[in-house]
Design a protein around this motif. Sequence first.
Motif, PDB file in Angstrom:
ATOM      1  N   ARG A  86       0.851  -1.189   0.000  1.00  0.00           N
ATOM      2  CA  ARG A  86       0.000   0.000   0.000  1.00  0.00           C
ATOM      3  C   ARG A  86       0.884   1.234   0.000  1.00  0.00           C
ATOM      4  NH1 ARG A  86      -4.242  -0.599   4.753  1.00  0.00           N
ATOM      5  NH2 ARG A  86      -5.097   1.250   3.751  1.00  0.00           N
ATOM      6  N   VAL A  88       2.130   4.579   1.151  1.00  0.00           N
ATOM      7  CA  VAL A  88       2.073   5.373   2.378  1.00  0.00           C
ATOM      8  C   VAL A  88       3.106   6.491   2.307  1.00  0.00           C
ATOM      9  CG1 VAL A  88       1.323   3.531   3.977  1.00  0.00           C
ATOM     10  CG2 VAL A  88       3.775   3.907   3.579  1.00  0.00           C
ATOM     11  N   THR A 187      -1.486   6.203   5.255  1.00  0.00           N
ATOM     12  CA  THR A 187      -2.177   6.024   3.981  1.00  0.00           C
ATOM     13  C   THR A 187      -2.821   7.352   3.582  1.00  0.00           C
ATOM     14  OG1 THR A 187      -4.188   5.386   5.135  1.00  0.00           O
ATOM     15  CG2 THR A 187      -2.688   3.610   4.517  1.00  0.00           C
TER      16      THR A 187
END
Length: 239
Positions: A86, A88, A187
């Motif tokens: 993900r 970030v 995030t």
Amino acid sequence: MSATLEKLEQLYEGKAKKVYKTADPERYIVSYKDDATAFNGLKKGTIVGKGAINNRMSNYLMQKLEEAGVPTHFVEELNDRETVVRKVKILPLEVIVRNIAAGSFSKRMGVEEGSALRCPILEFSYKNDDLGDPFINDDYAVALGLATREDLQTVRDYTHKVNEFLKAFFLGLNIELVDFKIEFGKTSDGKIILADEISPDTCRLWDATTHEKLDKDRFRRDMGGVEDAYQEVMRRIFG
Ligand code: TMP
Ligand code: ASP
């Protein structure tokens, strides 16, 4: 879906990993290298096979940590060295936990390596190579705008969970988790999650019986047997 993601433009090259953009704005691909550095990049070398080991080990541990209630950046392992994570923004903090005295703690405090500690120590460094990652406390982090009090509380809570999980996990492999460093990121919707890696580069791992070092200290201290040590940890985890 993410199985189709491919590396696009390289965003960043760190000491041990490269990070690439993908077609998905919320996903990056990290690629683990065999390059090893120590002492803020002063010492350079190669640990053959390290990239693949750290990729696989870190992904395995992050999946276990997710199950234990710690959100992480892990999405999908693509191959030996590459993983979808993900996206970030990394908090510029090195979060270090010490269960047993070693390394810079032993030096700074004049405490022999291997000495027991009455409680685990959580400490922060400011991630800044030019300054040599200086030791800081919560007030420094807040005053400098590196994180908010709430961020730090979340980081502390997750970090204690990570320590409890990893200590028990490694003890099950007859390995003492002496200390380790982790990093967190935010995030785009503002959630703090565990990022970076968990590997013998970022943990001190000692055989619980012989106290033999099974981590990057063998490289830092020119002890030899570096590749064998990394492989031994892999063997104990995956058989
Ligand atoms: P230290 O005793 O040198 O402060 O290291 C504490 C832990 O943090 C040890 O497990 C190694 C890890 N570490 C990193 O992962 N990256 C670093 O740059 C440093 C200095 C330590
Ligand atoms: N990788 C870090 C560096 O080169 C330090 C270390 O892991 O010892 O500065």
